[in-house]
Design a protein around this motif. Structure first.
Motif, short mmCIF file in Angstrom:
data_model
loop_
_atom_site.label_atom_id
_atom_site.label_comp_id
_atom_site.label_asym_id
_atom_site.label_seq_id
_atom_site.Cartn_x
_atom_site.Cartn_y
_atom_site.Cartn_z
N VAL A 198 0.85 -1.20 0.00
CA VAL A 198 0.00 0.00 0.00
C VAL A 198 0.88 1.24 0.00
O VAL A 198 1.55 1.54 0.99
CB VAL A 198 -0.94 0.02 1.22
CG1 VAL A 198 -1.91 1.21 1.11
CG2 VAL A 198 -1.71 -1.29 1.34
N GLY A 199 0.88 1.99 -1.11
CA GLY A 199 1.69 3.20 -1.22
C GLY A 199 2.85 3.00 -2.18
O GLY A 199 3.55 1.99 -2.12
N SER A 200 3.04 3.98 -3.07
CA SER A 200 4.06 3.82 -4.11
C SER A 200 5.17 4.86 -4.00
O SER A 200 5.61 5.42 -5.00
CB SER A 200 3.42 3.91 -5.49
OG SER A 200 2.96 5.25 -5.71
N GLY A 201 5.63 5.15 -2.77
CA GLY A 201 6.85 5.93 -2.61
C GLY A 201 8.05 5.01 -2.72
O GLY A 201 7.93 3.85 -3.16
N GLY A 202 9.21 5.50 -2.31
CA GLY A 202 10.41 4.68 -2.39
C GLY A 202 10.30 3.41 -1.57
O GLY A 202 10.79 2.35 -1.97
N GLY A 203 9.64 3.49 -0.42
CA GLY A 203 9.48 2.31 0.43
C GLY A 203 8.64 1.25 -0.26
O GLY A 203 9.01 0.06 -0.28
N GLY A 204 7.52 1.65 -0.82
CA GLY A 204 6.61 0.72 -1.48
C GLY A 204 7.23 0.03 -2.68
O GLY A 204 7.14 -1.19 -2.85
N PHE A 205 7.87 0.81 -3.54
CA PHE A 205 8.52 0.23 -4.72
C PHE A 205 9.60 -0.78 -4.31
O PHE A 205 9.69 -1.86 -4.89
CB PHE A 205 9.16 1.33 -5.57
CG PHE A 205 8.22 1.92 -6.60
CD1 PHE A 205 7.72 1.14 -7.63
CD2 PHE A 205 7.85 3.26 -6.52
CE1 PHE A 205 6.86 1.68 -8.59
CE2 PHE A 205 6.99 3.81 -7.48
CZ PHE A 205 6.50 3.03 -8.50
N THR A 225 -6.44 4.44 -6.17
CA THR A 225 -7.02 3.37 -5.36
C THR A 225 -6.57 3.55 -3.92
O THR A 225 -5.40 3.37 -3.59
CB THR A 225 -6.59 1.99 -5.91
OG1 THR A 225 -6.98 1.91 -7.27
CG2 THR A 225 -7.21 0.86 -5.12
N LYS A 226 -7.52 3.96 -3.09
CA LYS A 226 -7.18 4.32 -1.72
C LYS A 226 -7.50 3.19 -0.75
O LYS A 226 -8.65 2.77 -0.64
CB LYS A 226 -7.96 5.57 -1.32
CG LYS A 226 -7.70 6.03 0.09
CD LYS A 226 -8.43 7.32 0.39
CE LYS A 226 -8.16 7.74 1.82
NZ LYS A 226 -8.72 9.06 2.09
N ALA A 227 -6.50 2.70 -0.06
CA ALA A 227 -6.74 1.68 0.96
C ALA A 227 -7.52 2.33 2.10
O ALA A 227 -7.18 3.40 2.58
CB ALA A 227 -5.41 1.14 1.48
N LYS A 228 -8.61 1.67 2.52
CA LYS A 228 -9.46 2.21 3.59
C LYS A 228 -9.31 1.45 4.89
O LYS A 228 -9.40 2.03 5.96
CB LYS A 228 -10.94 2.17 3.16
CG LYS A 228 -11.24 2.91 1.87
CD LYS A 228 -11.17 4.41 2.03
CE LYS A 228 -12.50 5.01 2.45
NZ LYS A 228 -12.42 6.48 2.48
N ALA A 237 -0.20 16.06 -0.89
CA ALA A 237 -1.55 16.02 -0.31
C ALA A 237 -1.88 14.62 0.23
O ALA A 237 -2.71 14.47 1.11
CB ALA A 237 -2.57 16.43 -1.36
N GLY A 238 -1.20 13.61 -0.29
CA GLY A 238 -1.50 12.23 0.12
C GLY A 238 -0.92 11.83 1.47
O GLY A 238 -1.20 10.74 1.98
N THR A 239 -0.13 12.73 2.06
CA THR A 239 0.61 12.39 3.28
C THR A 239 -0.28 12.61 4.51
O THR A 239 -0.13 13.58 5.24
CB THR A 239 1.89 13.25 3.36
OG1 THR A 239 2.52 13.21 2.08
CG2 THR A 239 2.86 12.72 4.40
N GLY A 273 9.21 2.54 5.99
CA GLY A 273 9.20 3.92 5.51
C GLY A 273 8.75 4.91 6.57
O GLY A 273 8.80 4.63 7.77
N GLU A 274 8.29 6.06 6.11
CA GLU A 274 8.01 7.15 7.05
C GLU A 274 6.91 6.82 8.06
O GLU A 274 6.85 7.42 9.13
CB GLU A 274 7.66 8.44 6.28
CG GLU A 274 7.66 9.66 7.19
CD GLU A 274 7.33 10.97 6.47
OE1 GLU A 274 7.42 11.02 5.23
OE2 GLU A 274 6.98 11.94 7.18
N LEU A 275 6.03 5.88 7.74
CA LEU A 275 4.96 5.57 8.70
C LEU A 275 5.44 4.75 9.89
O LEU A 275 4.69 4.51 10.82
CB LEU A 275 3.77 4.88 8.02
CG LEU A 275 3.79 3.35 7.89
CD1 LEU A 275 2.40 2.82 7.61
CD2 LEU A 275 4.76 2.92 6.85
#
Ligand code: ADP
Length: 456
Positions: free
Chosen positions: A10-17, A156-159, A220-222, A422-424
């Motif tokens: 879930v999430g396509s920043g550097g961590g996700g990729f 596609t937003k994970a809820k 905005a997605g953060t 990642g950041e989370l």
């Protein structure tokens, strides 16, 4: 609609990729879901610099003495020893390997004769991707994901996370806020949704200081989605009150000033009175707090062409340069008198400040603020002066993960099926993340998450 995978990222920043690529290469059926229309997150809009002790550019530049141990110490100290030592050791031990992976496997191009020394670091150790932004990283990671045929579901937003018999087995998501989509994950859900810097409500929930007076450098997605989703299935949170402001940001938009990376090569900070007030290579929190104590809560950053010749940021960030000039937030001037006039600073005081800087540059001893890299002479123009304020940049707190990136619950036990990187996550950066440490963190732990899931 239902989609079945082994691993859902879930999430396509550097961590996700990084996680998705490793899991896929280990033979898993992998998907990435991303709530925004495009990939990259904050990784994309960051400077993209990455700390790697003992790296190849240090060797080429003849920088000696850096080590995993020194990097570990800087990172722990930079975060007031609130990072988990075991996790910071993993970061320090793997940062160079992560950089080599980006270079050799992902084909990221790093500049081969320049490094940054961000605040709090004992050495110049941050590699710089070409273009001085995260675009190079995200473009190449995206290319790799495409070549491995990893599907990326954008918009596609994970809820929420799906829990069955105590195990996380998938993600409930919304496509374009119109359609429900379920992603089943046979082996693992990996959360890499970034921090919560753009979520004012969440910021003030954990630290009243960072209310809407502060703009943010973040996308905005953060919004902290992953942290909340994990918390809803019992995950423990840590260090949530530590929110980092980036000291040098655009006073109108809150955007990070990458042009102002000249600070790492000798640019100075002065206040409205034309006086220096902090060491320019101090930690971000220290500089930010010092700026907020000055008249008007802003600073001016001053440098000359000689310094730009070292950092080369004007060429790298042309669009930002033009934008700041247009907005009246940046001026170029031939003399210090003119420079002072542009922002109504007393010219005599500014001249005296710069005279001192030139003297300290010569003696190598900044008697006022002990500039750790040594000041650079500002005797010759042309000069640049930029107005800046601190802006919320990075949230240090988040999920507690272990060395395998398993997400832990309140009792310190792994929540089966749930991983994060990642950041989370909140266990690496302590109270304050040092510059160049986000990319090192997200790539290192993203890869570990992917490898862990790859073995399941
Ligand atoms: P990191 O540096 O930890 O990899 P980034 O900020 O670079 O984090 O990337 C996080 C990505 O996760 C962003 O692209 C963001 O839009 C995405 N994201 C955040 N929340 C969700 C969500 N609920 N569903 C899908 N993607 C999300």
């Amino acid at each position: 609609k239902t989609n079945n995978f082994d691993v859902v990222v879930v999430g396509s920043g550097g961590g996700g990729f990084s996680a998705a690529i490793e899991a896929k290469q280990a033979g898993k059926k992998v998907a990435i879901i991303e709530k925004m229309p495009t990939v990259g997150g904050n990784t994309l809009i960051s400077g993209g610099e990455m700390n790697a002790p003992g790296n190849w550019v240090q060797k080429k530049l003849g920088i000696k003495g850096d080590s995993v141990k020194s990097y570990y110490k800087d990172t722990m100290k930079g975060g007031d020893y609130l990072g988990d030592p075991k996790m910071v050791h993993i970061l320090a031990n793997n940062a160079l390997g992560s950089a080599k992976w980006l270079r050799d496997d992902i084909h990221v191009k790093f500049i081969n004769d320049q490094l940054f020394q961000f605040g709090g670091h004992s050495y110049k150790r941050a590699l710089i991707p070409v273009g001085h932004t995260g675009q190079e990283l995200v473009t190449k990671l995206d290319n790799k994901a495409k070549s491995l045929k990893i599907p990326i579901y954008t918009n596609t937003k994970a809820k929420s996370l799906i829990k069955r018999n105590g195990r996380i087995v998938g993600v409930k998501a919304r496509y374009q806020d119109k359609k429900n989509v379920t992603f089943n994950a046979k082996k693992a859900v990996i959360l890499t949704t970034g921090g919560f810097g753009s979520n004012v409500k969440m910021r003030t929930k954990y630290n009243k200081e960072y209310d809407k007076r502060y703009k943010s450098t973040d996308t905005a997605g953060t919004m902290g989605d992953g942290i909340v989703m994990a918390q809803n299935v019992g995950a423990k949170l840590t260090n949530m009150k530590y929110i980092q402001t980036y000291p040098i940001a655009n006073p109108k938009t809150g955007m990070i000033s990458l042009l102002a990376d000249t600070r790492f090569d000798g640019a100075i900070l002065v206040n409205q009175q034309g006086k220096r007030f902090v060491e320019e290579l101090e930690r971000r929190d220290v500089i930010s707090k010092a700026i907020l104590k000055q008249t008007g809560g802003y600073t001016y950053q001053i440098w000359n062409d000689k310094i730009d010749g070292i950092s080369k940021t004007k060429a790298a960030h042309k669009a930002e340069y033009n934008e700041l000039i247009k907005e009246g937030l940046l001026y170029k001037a031939d003399t210090i008198d003119e420079l002072a006039k542009d922002f109504k600073i007393d010219p005599a005081t500014l001249k005296a400040t710069i005279k001192k800087v030139n003297h300290y540059a010569k003696t190598g001893n900044d008697k006022d603020f002990h500039h750790r890299a040594g000041l650079v002479s500002l005797a010759k123009g042309p000069y640049y002066i930029e107005k800046a304020v601190p802006s919320v940049h990075h949230t240090m707190g988040g999920l507690v993960i272990n060395e395998k990136t398993e997400v832990l619950n309140e009792k310190g036990k792994a929540i089966p099926g749930l991983y994060a990187a990642g950041e989370l996550t909140g266990v690496i950066q302590g109270s304050n993340r040092l510059g160049g440490n986000a990319i090192a963190d997200i790539i290192t732990f993203g890869r570990i998450a992917g490898k862990t899931a790859g073995k399941l």
